[in-house]
Write a protein that holds these residues in place. Structure first.
Motif, PDB file in Angstrom:
ATOM      1  N   THR A 135     -30.539  34.526 -49.889  1.00 34.74           N
ATOM      2  CA  THR A 135     -31.995  34.619 -49.204  1.00 34.74           C
ATOM      3  C   THR A 135     -32.017  35.441 -49.151  1.00 34.74           C
ATOM      4  O   THR A 135     -33.193  35.816 -49.767  1.00 34.74           O
ATOM      5  CB  THR A 135     -32.062  33.375 -47.856  1.00 34.74           C
ATOM      6  N   VAL A 136     -31.463  36.869 -48.808  1.00 36.89           N
ATOM      7  CA  VAL A 136     -32.163  38.223 -48.915  1.00 36.89           C
ATOM      8  C   VAL A 136     -32.770  38.499 -50.507  1.00 36.89           C
ATOM      9  O   VAL A 136     -33.387  38.838 -50.598  1.00 36.89           O
ATOM     10  CB  VAL A 136     -30.760  38.960 -47.945  1.00 36.89           C
ATOM     11  N   VAL A 137     -31.885  38.556 -51.237  1.00 36.52           N
ATOM     12  CA  VAL A 137     -31.563  38.616 -52.555  1.00 36.52           C
ATOM     13  C   VAL A 137     -33.292  37.874 -53.221  1.00 36.52           C
ATOM     14  O   VAL A 137     -33.806  38.926 -53.531  1.00 36.52           O
ATOM     15  CB  VAL A 137     -30.403  38.684 -53.313  1.00 36.52           C
ATOM     16  N   PHE A 138     -32.696  36.462 -52.654  1.00 38.87           N
ATOM     17  CA  PHE A 138     -34.161  35.662 -53.297  1.00 38.87           C
ATOM     18  C   PHE A 138     -35.811  36.413 -52.744  1.00 38.87           C
ATOM     19  O   PHE A 138     -35.810  36.398 -53.762  1.00 38.87           O
ATOM     20  CB  PHE A 138     -33.735  34.644 -52.951  1.00 38.87           C
ATOM     21  N   ARG A 139     -35.657  36.757 -51.828  1.00 37.36           N
ATOM     22  CA  ARG A 139     -36.955  37.043 -50.877  1.00 37.36           C
ATOM     23  C   ARG A 139     -36.979  38.429 -51.313  1.00 37.36           C
ATOM     24  O   ARG A 139     -38.515  37.971 -52.053  1.00 37.36           O
ATOM     25  CB  ARG A 139     -36.650  37.200 -49.787  1.00 37.36           C
ATOM     26  N   SER A 140     -36.515  39.398 -52.017  1.00 35.24           N
ATOM     27  CA  SER A 140     -36.914  40.642 -52.494  1.00 35.24           C
ATOM     28  C   SER A 140     -37.321  39.860 -53.745  1.00 35.24           C
ATOM     29  O   SER A 140     -37.653  40.726 -53.984  1.00 35.24           O
ATOM     30  CB  SER A 140     -35.599  41.391 -52.304  1.00 35.24           C
ATOM     31  N   PHE A 141     -36.607  39.868 -54.797  1.00 40.11           N
ATOM     32  CA  PHE A 141     -36.987  39.339 -55.930  1.00 40.11           C
ATOM     33  C   PHE A 141     -38.263  37.803 -56.279  1.00 40.11           C
ATOM     34  O   PHE A 141     -38.798  39.041 -56.933  1.00 40.11           O
ATOM     35  CB  PHE A 141     -35.968  39.203 -56.747  1.00 40.11           C
ATOM     36  N   ASN A 142     -38.489  37.545 -55.377  1.00 51.22           N
ATOM     37  CA  ASN A 142     -40.079  36.367 -55.139  1.00 51.22           C
ATOM     38  C   ASN A 142     -40.967  36.897 -55.303  1.00 51.22           C
ATOM     39  O   ASN A 142     -41.626  36.983 -56.503  1.00 51.22           O
ATOM     40  CB  ASN A 142     -39.500  35.515 -54.256  1.00 51.22           C
ATOM     41  N   THR A 143     -41.149  38.573 -53.810  1.00 55.41           N
ATOM     42  CA  THR A 143     -42.455  38.333 -54.385  1.00 55.41           C
ATOM     43  C   THR A 143     -43.288  39.190 -55.068  1.00 55.41           C
ATOM     44  O   THR A 143     -43.928  38.900 -56.307  1.00 55.41           O
ATOM     45  CB  THR A 143     -42.564  39.678 -52.457  1.00 55.41           C
ATOM     46  N   PRO A 144     -42.462  40.110 -56.104  1.00 54.79           N
ATOM     47  CA  PRO A 144     -42.888  40.988 -57.656  1.00 54.79           C
ATOM     48  C   PRO A 144     -42.480  39.337 -58.076  1.00 54.79           C
ATOM     49  O   PRO A 144     -44.114  40.184 -59.086  1.00 54.79           O
ATOM     50  CB  PRO A 144     -40.848  42.054 -57.767  1.00 54.79           C
ATOM     51  N   HIS A 145     -41.715  39.125 -58.707  1.00 50.99           N
ATOM     52  CA  HIS A 145     -42.110  37.769 -59.223  1.00 50.99           C
ATOM     53  C   HIS A 145     -43.078  37.079 -59.266  1.00 50.99           C
ATOM     54  O   HIS A 145     -43.586  35.912 -60.612  1.00 50.99           O
ATOM     55  CB  HIS A 145     -40.692  36.876 -59.366  1.00 50.99           C
ATOM     56  N   LEU A 146     -42.979  37.309 -58.491  1.00 50.24           N
ATOM     57  CA  LEU A 146     -45.056  35.945 -58.405  1.00 50.24           C
ATOM     58  C   LEU A 146     -45.871  36.623 -59.019  1.00 50.24           C
ATOM     59  O   LEU A 146     -47.311  36.000 -59.466  1.00 50.24           O
ATOM     60  CB  LEU A 146     -45.287  35.938 -56.400  1.00 50.24           C
ATOM     61  N   MET A 147     -45.968  37.819 -58.551  1.00 48.40           N
ATOM     62  CA  MET A 147     -46.923  38.431 -59.991  1.00 48.40           C
ATOM     63  C   MET A 147     -46.974  38.497 -61.015  1.00 48.40           C
ATOM     64  O   MET A 147     -48.399  38.822 -61.999  1.00 48.40           O
ATOM     65  CB  MET A 147     -47.312  40.039 -59.884  1.00 48.40           C
ATOM     66  N   SER A 148     -45.927  37.787 -61.781  1.00 46.85           N
ATOM     67  CA  SER A 148     -46.402  37.707 -63.110  1.00 46.85           C
ATOM     68  C   SER A 148     -46.390  36.473 -63.686  1.00 46.85           C
ATOM     69  O   SER A 148     -47.059  35.408 -64.691  1.00 46.85           O
ATOM     70  CB  SER A 148     -44.838  38.026 -63.819  1.00 46.85           C
ATOM     71  N   VAL A 149     -46.298  35.612 -62.180  1.00 47.74           N
ATOM     72  CA  VAL A 149     -46.949  33.443 -62.497  1.00 47.74           C
ATOM     73  C   VAL A 149     -48.922  33.478 -62.090  1.00 47.74           C
ATOM     74  O   VAL A 149     -48.619  33.027 -62.648  1.00 47.74           O
ATOM     75  CB  VAL A 149     -46.118  33.246 -61.935  1.00 47.74           C
ATOM     76  N   VAL A 150     -48.959  34.509 -61.190  1.00 44.12           N
ATOM     77  CA  VAL A 150     -50.217  33.886 -60.610  1.00 44.12           C
ATOM     78  C   VAL A 150     -51.695  34.955 -60.703  1.00 44.12           C
ATOM     79  O   VAL A 150     -50.223  36.339 -60.624  1.00 44.12           O
ATOM     80  CB  VAL A 150     -50.266  33.667 -58.942  1.00 44.12           C
ATOM     81  N   ALA A 151     -52.133  34.778 -61.256  1.00 49.54           N
ATOM     82  CA  ALA A 151     -53.357  35.623 -61.627  1.00 49.54           C
ATOM     83  C   ALA A 151     -54.136  36.561 -60.194  1.00 49.54           C
ATOM     84  O   ALA A 151     -53.451  35.431 -59.111  1.00 49.54           O
ATOM     85  CB  ALA A 151     -55.043  35.518 -62.133  1.00 49.54           C
ATOM     86  N   PRO A 152     -54.188  37.659 -59.705  1.00 51.53           N
ATOM     87  CA  PRO A 152     -54.539  38.797 -59.413  1.00 51.53           C
ATOM     88  C   PRO A 152     -55.493  37.619 -57.954  1.00 51.53           C
ATOM     89  O   PRO A 152     -55.275  37.324 -56.334  1.00 51.53           O
ATOM     90  CB  PRO A 152     -54.942  40.300 -59.254  1.00 51.53           C
ATOM     91  N   SER A 153     -56.405  37.499 -58.380  1.00 41.73           N
ATOM     92  CA  SER A 153     -57.545  36.094 -57.570  1.00 41.73           C
ATOM     93  C   SER A 153     -56.999  35.187 -56.896  1.00 41.73           C
ATOM     94  O   SER A 153     -57.814  34.984 -56.348  1.00 41.73           O
ATOM     95  CB  SER A 153     -58.865  36.110 -58.522  1.00 41.73           C
ATOM     96  N   GLN A 154     -56.146  34.886 -56.963  1.00 40.99           N
ATOM     97  CA  GLN A 154     -55.315  33.202 -57.188  1.00 40.99           C
ATOM     98  C   GLN A 154     -54.095  33.926 -56.198  1.00 40.99           C
ATOM     99  O   GLN A 154     -53.450  32.658 -55.654  1.00 40.99           O
ATOM    100  CB  GLN A 154     -55.163  32.685 -58.322  1.00 40.99           C
ATOM    101  N   ARG A 155     -53.469  34.600 -55.602  1.00 39.49           N
ATOM    102  CA  ARG A 155     -52.482  35.048 -55.169  1.00 39.49           C
ATOM    103  C   ARG A 155     -52.816  34.345 -53.291  1.00 39.49           C
ATOM    104  O   ARG A 155     -51.645  33.552 -53.049  1.00 39.49           O
ATOM    105  CB  ARG A 155     -51.874  36.798 -55.419  1.00 39.49           C
TER     106      ARG A 155
END
Length: 446
Positions: A135-155
Motif C-alpha cells: 500500500t505504501v509503495v503503491f501510494r508513492s508511485f501512484n501520484t507521479p503516475h497520475l500525471m502521465s494519465v491525466v492532463a493538468p487541467s483535469q487533475r
C-alpha cells in the motif's frame, strides 16, 4: 489525436482543442476501476481479518493491537524510501501492478492457510505487513503516475473521482463485509479482497498512456530522501498543507479512540446505530467528491482549502456537544460525520492538486511520500493521547479538548502562503496550472 508530453497526456478533442472528458478516456476509466474494486475489497477485509483473528484464533487484546499496527507501521518503515524510488524509475506502472499482485497473493494465503489448518496470528500479522508495504509503495508511485494519465487541467476532477470511490466503499463496504462473513465465514470472505487486488492489477496493466519519468542519478537514497524533505520544509504552501494534515489526523485519531465508548456508554446508543452514524462520513465524502472539482473550477483550489478547514472544528464540536433525546443524538452524530466527510474530501482533493502543481516534477514522489509519512505517522500517538485523555478527564471532557485543539487547524492554513495565493479560478487561469514554481481522514489516501 493524442498529446504525449507530460503536461498534456490525455486525448484532446479536435473540435474544441480541449481534453476529452475523463469519463470518455479509456486509461482513466481503467485507473478509476482499479481503485474501485481494490477499495471495495479492502473494506471487506477490514472487517473480515479482525473477525478471523478474534473468533477463529481467539486473539488476545495485545495480538489484536499488533495486527492493527501492522497495517500502518510500513508508513514509518518504507514511506520515505519508496518516495525516492518512485522518482528514480522511468516507468511506475509496472511497480504499481506488482504491488497489487503481491498484495492479492498475500491475502489469498489467509483462506488457504485456514483450510489447511496452518493459520495463526503471526501469519495474519505477516500478511498485514506485506499488504501494508504494498500500500505504501503503491501510494508513492501512484501520484507521479497520475500525471502521465491525466492532463493538468483535469487533475482536480480526477482526484475527486478517486475520492468518490473511497466514499462509496466506506458506505457500502461494511454492509457487504457483514453479509459475506455471514454467508461464507470470515476467512473465505477474505477471498473477495484477494480477487479485487488481482483485478486491480489487470486494470492497471491495461493502461496504455506512455510514461515520461526520468531515471534518478543514483546519488544515494538518503540524499534523495533528504531532497524531498527539504523541498517540503522550504516550500511554504506544501509545508502548511502537511502541517494541517498532521494536525487533523492527530486529532481525528484521538477522537476516534473515544468515539465508540462515548456513543455507547455516555450517549447510550446500541452498537448497530453507532455503525449507522459512522456511515455519515461516507455520505459526506461522496458529496464532497461531487462538489470539490466544481468549487475548484469556480474559486480555485486555494480558496476551497481555506473554506474547508473552517468546517473541521464543527465536526469535533458537534460530537462533543451531542446529547438530548435519542433521535436528536443520532441526528447530531450523523450531521457531524457528514460535515466532516464533505470538508475532508474537499480538502484532500484540492491538497492533492496543489501538491502536484507546486512540487518539482522530478521530486513529486518524494514530496508525496514525505507528506504521507508525516500525516500517517501521527495517528498512532494521536490515538494513544485520546485514550489517556479519556482515562484522566472523562470521555466528554476529552472530546472537548479535541474540539478546542481543532480550532488551531484554521490559523495553520490561513496564516500560510495558501491564503496569499488564493485567487479566483477565473483570475488565475486553470486551477491546475495557475501557479507552478516547480493530501482516517485528511491524509493522502491511496
Amino acid at each position: 489525436m493524442s498529446i504525449t508530453s507530460t503536461d498534456s497526456p490525455s486525448p484532446v478533442s479536435p473540435e474544441t482543442d480541449r481534453p476529452v472528458p475523463l469519463r470518455r478516456q479509456r486509461d482513466y476509466r481503467l485507473l478509476w476501476s482499479a481503485r474501485a474494486v481494490s477499495e471495495t475489497g479492502s473494506e471487506v477485509a477490514r472487517l473480515a481479518v479482525p473477525l478471523t483473528a478474534a473468533t477463529l484464533l481467539t486473539a488476545s487484546p495485545i495480538e489484536m493491537g499488533l495486527l492493527t499496527a501492522a497495517s500502518t507501521v510500513p508508513f514509518l518503515l518504507v514511506g520515505l524510501p519508496s518516495g525516492a524510488l518512485a522518482d528514480r524509475v522511468a516507468r511506475r506502472r509496472p511497480v504499481m501492478v506488482a504491488c497489487e499482485a503481491f498484495a492479492g497473493l498475500a491475502v489469498l494465503s489467509v483462506p488457504a492457510a485456514w483450510l489447511g489448518g496452518l493459520l495463526t496470528i503471526p501469519w495474519l500479522i505477516a500478511v498485514a505487513l506485506v499488504v501494508g508495504v504494498c500500500t505504501v509503495v503503491f501510494r508513492s508511485f501512484n501520484t507521479p503516475h497520475l500525471m502521465s494519465v491525466v492532463a493538468p487541467s483535469q487533475r482536480t476532477t480526477a482526484l475527486a473521482g478517486f475520492q468518490s470511490v473511497f466514499s462509496v466503499a466506506e458506505m457500502c463496504g461494511p454492509s457487504l463485509a457483514g453479509l459475506l462473513v455471514t454467508l461464507l465465514t470470515a476467512p473465505i470472505a477474505i477471498v473477495v479482497n484477494a480477487v479485487t487486488f488481482l483485478a486491480s492489477a489487470l486494470c492497471l496493466k491495461g493502461i496504455r498512456a506512455p510514461e515520461h519519468g526520468t531515471r534518478g542519478s543514483g546519488r544515494g537514497i538518503l540524499r534523495e530522501i533528504a531532497e524531498g524533505v527539504s523541498v517540503l520544509m522550504k516550500h511554504g504552501a506544501l509545508r502548511a498543507l502537511c502541517a494541517t494534515g498532521m494536525l487533523v489526523n492527530f486529532l481525528g485519531a484521538a477522537q476516534l479512540a473515544l468515539y465508540v465508548l462515548f456513543a455507547v456508554r455516555v450517549l447510550g446508543l446500541p452498537g448497530a446505530l453507532v455503525g449507522v452514524t459512522a456511515t455519515g462520513f461516507g455520505v459526506g465524502g461522496l458529496l464532497g467528491a461531487v462538489l470539490a472539482s466544481r468549487l475548484a473550477r469556480r474559486f480555485g483550489e486555494n480558496r476551497v482549502l481555506l473554506g474547508s478547514v473552517l468546517f473541521f472544528p464543527v465536526g469535533f464540536v458537534t460530537t462533543a456537544a451531542a446529547g438530548g433525546p435519542f433521535w436528536l443524538v443520532v441526528c447530531q452524530l450523523v450531521a457531524a460525520e457528514v460535515i466532516t466527510g464533505v470538508a475532508v474530501v474537499c480538502y484532500s482533493v484540492c491538497a492533492g492538486a496543489v501538491t502536484m502543481r507546486e512540487s518539482p516534477a522530478e521530486l513529486l514522489g518524494r514530496v508525496n511520500a514525505t507528506t504521507n509519512f508525516a500525516t500517517q505517522g501521527v495517528m498512532a500517538p494521536g490515538g494513544v493521547l485520546g485514550g489517556l485523555l479519556g482515562a484522566s478527564l472523562g470521555l466528554r471532557p476529552a472530546l472537548w479538548v479535541c474540539a478546542a485543539a481543532a480550532l488551531l487547524i484554521i490559523p495553520c492554513l490561513w496564516l500560510s502562503p495558501i491564503r496569499r495565493g488564493a485567487r479566483p479560478a477565473s483570475a488565475a487561469g486553470s486551477p491546475s496550472t495557475a501557479r507552478r514554481p516547480r493530501s482516517g481522514r485528511a491524509a493522502a489516501r491511496r
